[in-house]
Write a protein that holds these residues in place. Structure first.
Motif, PDB file in Angstrom:
ATOM      1  N   LEU A  76       7.962  -9.303  11.270  1.00  0.00           N
ATOM      2  CA  LEU A  76       8.094 -10.603  10.618  1.00  0.00           C
ATOM      3  C   LEU A  76       6.849 -10.939   9.806  1.00  0.00           C
ATOM      4  N   THR A  77       5.678 -10.844  10.411  1.00  0.00           N
ATOM      5  CA  THR A  77       4.460 -11.220   9.689  1.00  0.00           C
ATOM      6  C   THR A  77       4.188 -10.268   8.529  1.00  0.00           C
ATOM      7  N   ALA A  78       4.456  -8.985   8.716  1.00  0.00           N
ATOM      8  CA  ALA A  78       4.259  -8.029   7.623  1.00  0.00           C
ATOM      9  C   ALA A  78       5.205  -8.330   6.460  1.00  0.00           C
ATOM     10  N   GLY A  79       6.456  -8.584   6.769  1.00  0.00           N
ATOM     11  CA  GLY A  79       7.427  -8.866   5.719  1.00  0.00           C
ATOM     12  C   GLY A  79       7.111 -10.139   4.955  1.00  0.00           C
ATOM     13  N   LEU A  80       6.724 -11.187   5.668  1.00  0.00           N
ATOM     14  CA  LEU A  80       6.365 -12.433   4.994  1.00  0.00           C
ATOM     15  C   LEU A  80       5.139 -12.254   4.113  1.00  0.00           C
ATOM     16  N   MET A  81       4.153 -11.502   4.611  1.00  0.00           N
ATOM     17  CA  MET A  81       2.946 -11.275   3.825  1.00  0.00           C
ATOM     18  C   MET A  81       3.283 -10.537   2.535  1.00  0.00           C
ATOM     19  N   VAL A  82       4.088  -9.483   2.642  1.00  0.00           N
ATOM     20  CA  VAL A  82       4.447  -8.721   1.442  1.00  0.00           C
ATOM     21  C   VAL A  82       5.238  -9.606   0.478  1.00  0.00           C
ATOM     22  N   LYS A  88       6.067 -10.822  -9.667  1.00  0.00           N
ATOM     23  CA  LYS A  88       7.426 -11.116 -10.117  1.00  0.00           C
ATOM     24  C   LYS A  88       8.122  -9.818 -10.534  1.00  0.00           C
ATOM     25  N   GLY A  89       9.391  -9.719 -10.164  1.00  0.00           N
ATOM     26  CA  GLY A  89      10.183  -8.554 -10.537  1.00  0.00           C
ATOM     27  C   GLY A  89      10.094  -7.389  -9.568  1.00  0.00           C
ATOM     28  N   MET A  90       9.421  -7.609  -8.430  1.00  0.00           N
ATOM     29  CA  MET A  90       9.292  -6.556  -7.425  1.00  0.00           C
ATOM     30  C   MET A  90      10.020  -6.994  -6.149  1.00  0.00           C
ATOM     31  N   ARG A  91      10.414  -6.006  -5.335  1.00  0.00           N
ATOM     32  CA  ARG A  91      11.072  -6.266  -4.056  1.00  0.00           C
ATOM     33  C   ARG A  91      10.519  -5.288  -3.023  1.00  0.00           C
ATOM     34  N   TRP A  92      10.882  -5.502  -1.759  1.00  0.00           N
ATOM     35  CA  TRP A  92      10.345  -4.658  -0.682  1.00  0.00           C
ATOM     36  C   TRP A  92      11.403  -4.459   0.388  1.00  0.00           C
ATOM     37  N   ILE A  93      11.187  -3.404   1.167  1.00  0.00           N
ATOM     38  CA  ILE A  93      12.004  -3.147   2.347  1.00  0.00           C
ATOM     39  C   ILE A  93      11.164  -2.331   3.331  1.00  0.00           C
ATOM     40  N   PRO A  94      11.270  -2.626   4.639  1.00  0.00           N
ATOM     41  CA  PRO A  94      10.529  -1.789   5.602  1.00  0.00           C
ATOM     42  C   PRO A  94      11.216  -0.439   5.757  1.00  0.00           C
ATOM     43  N   LYS A  95      10.402   0.623   5.852  1.00  0.00           N
ATOM     44  CA  LYS A  95      10.952   1.972   5.997  1.00  0.00           C
ATOM     45  C   LYS A  95      10.591   2.628   7.322  1.00  0.00           C
ATOM     46  N   GLY A  96       9.622   2.078   8.016  1.00  0.00           N
ATOM     47  CA  GLY A  96       9.228   2.665   9.292  1.00  0.00           C
ATOM     48  C   GLY A  96       8.075   1.895   9.904  1.00  0.00           C
ATOM     49  N   MET A  97       7.856   2.163  11.201  1.00  0.00           N
ATOM     50  CA  MET A  97       6.790   1.472  11.912  1.00  0.00           C
ATOM     51  C   MET A  97       6.206   2.396  12.977  1.00  0.00           C
ATOM     52  N   GLU A  98       4.899   2.464  13.008  1.00  0.00           N
ATOM     53  CA  GLU A  98       4.175   3.161  14.073  1.00  0.00           C
ATOM     54  C   GLU A  98       3.452   2.095  14.877  1.00  0.00           C
ATOM     55  N   VAL A  99       3.567   2.166  16.200  1.00  0.00           N
ATOM     56  CA  VAL A  99       2.944   1.132  17.029  1.00  0.00           C
ATOM     57  C   VAL A  99       2.091   1.757  18.124  1.00  0.00           C
ATOM     58  N   PRO A 115      -2.298  -5.990   3.959  1.00  0.00           N
ATOM     59  CA  PRO A 115      -1.963  -4.715   3.315  1.00  0.00           C
ATOM     60  C   PRO A 115      -3.148  -3.756   3.389  1.00  0.00           C
ATOM     61  N   GLU A 116      -2.848  -2.462   3.423  1.00  0.00           N
ATOM     62  CA  GLU A 116      -3.919  -1.465   3.432  1.00  0.00           C
ATOM     63  C   GLU A 116      -4.324  -1.045   2.022  1.00  0.00           C
ATOM     64  N   GLN A 117      -3.607  -1.535   1.022  1.00  0.00           N
ATOM     65  CA  GLN A 117      -3.950  -1.263  -0.369  1.00  0.00           C
ATOM     66  C   GLN A 117      -3.449  -2.449  -1.191  1.00  0.00           C
ATOM     67  N   PRO A 118      -3.911  -2.585  -2.429  1.00  0.00           N
ATOM     68  CA  PRO A 118      -3.455  -3.708  -3.245  1.00  0.00           C
ATOM     69  C   PRO A 118      -1.947  -3.656  -3.500  1.00  0.00           C
ATOM     70  N   ILE A 119      -1.342  -4.829  -3.565  1.00  0.00           N
ATOM     71  CA  ILE A 119       0.080  -4.949  -3.881  1.00  0.00           C
ATOM     72  C   ILE A 119       0.174  -5.247  -5.371  1.00  0.00           C
ATOM     73  N   VAL A 120       0.779  -4.329  -6.108  1.00  0.00           N
ATOM     74  CA  VAL A 120       0.802  -4.433  -7.569  1.00  0.00           C
ATOM     75  C   VAL A 120       2.216  -4.247  -8.108  1.00  0.00           C
TER      76      VAL A 120
END
Length: 156
Positions: A76-82, A88-99, A115-120
Motif C-alpha cells: 500500500l505505501t509503496a503504491g501510494l508513493m509511486v 503525467k502520462g505514466m502508470r505503474w503496476i507491482p511486479k514482485g516483492m522480496e521481504v 524509491p531506490e532511483q528517480p521516478i521519471v
C-alpha cells in the motif's frame, strides 16, 4: 502539476481527521487494504508513510502482527508513493516483492516507502525498485521489503 492522488491528499490534510478520511478513501478504491485498517500519515513525491495498529484482525497465532499484514502495508505505501510521484502520462503496476522479517512485530507498525532511483517520464517502460521499511513503536526494524514496480507510459 501534482498527481491527482497527491492533490486529494493535500486537500484532505486541511480537514480535521484528514489522514483518517484519506485512508478510508484509499480503502474504498482498493477494498482489500481495508483488511489491515491502515492510516496514511504522510504522502509526498518520493515518500509515503503509513501505520497499522496491532489489533486482533492482524494478529497471528503467536500474538504478533501477521507477516501478510506487513506485506499489505508495504504494498500500500509503496503504491501510494509511486502514484503520488509519477509524471503525467505514466502508470505503474507491482511486479514482485522480496521481504525479510527481521524481528517479532508487536504494537503499532510504521512503514516508510521510498524509491531506490528517480521516478521519471520515459518513452518505454522501466523497472522501479521501491524500498519499504517497517518499524515498531520502539524504532526497531521488524520488516523490510523491496517491491519491483513496472512504470510505463499510459497507452493512448
Amino acid at each position: 502539476m501534482s498527481a491527482p492522488l497527491l492533490t486529494l491528499y493535500r486537500r484532505m490534510q486541511r480537514w480535521p481527521a484528514g489522514n483518517w478520511l484519506f485512508s478510508r478513501a484509499v480503502c474504498f478504491k482498493a477494498p482489500y487494504f481495508a483488511s489491515i485498517a491502515p492510516r496514511i500519515t504522510l504522502l509526498e513525491p518520493g515518500r509515503c508513510e503509513g501505520r497499522i495498529a496491532h489489533r486482533r484482525k492482524v494478529t497471528n497465532h503467536i500474538g504478533t502482527v501477521h507477516a501478510i499484514a506487513l506485506c499489505n502495508l508495504a504494498e500500500l505505501t509503496a503504491g501510494l508513493m509511486v502514484d503520488a510521484s509519477l509524471p503525467k502520462g505514466m502508470r505503474w503496476i507491482p511486479k514482485g516483492m522480496e521481504v525479510q522479517y527481521l524481528a517479532k512485530a508487536t504494537g503499532t507498525q510504521h512503514a516508510v516507502a521510498t524509491p531506490e532511483q528517480p521516478i521519471v517520464a520515459a518513452e518505454a517502460g522501466y523497472a522501479l525498485p521501491v524500498k519499504v521499511q517497517v518499524r515498531d513503536d520502539a524504532g526497531t526494524a521488524v520488516f523490510e521489503a523491496r517491491i519491483a514496480m513496472w512504470v510505463s507510459p499510459v497507452k493512448r
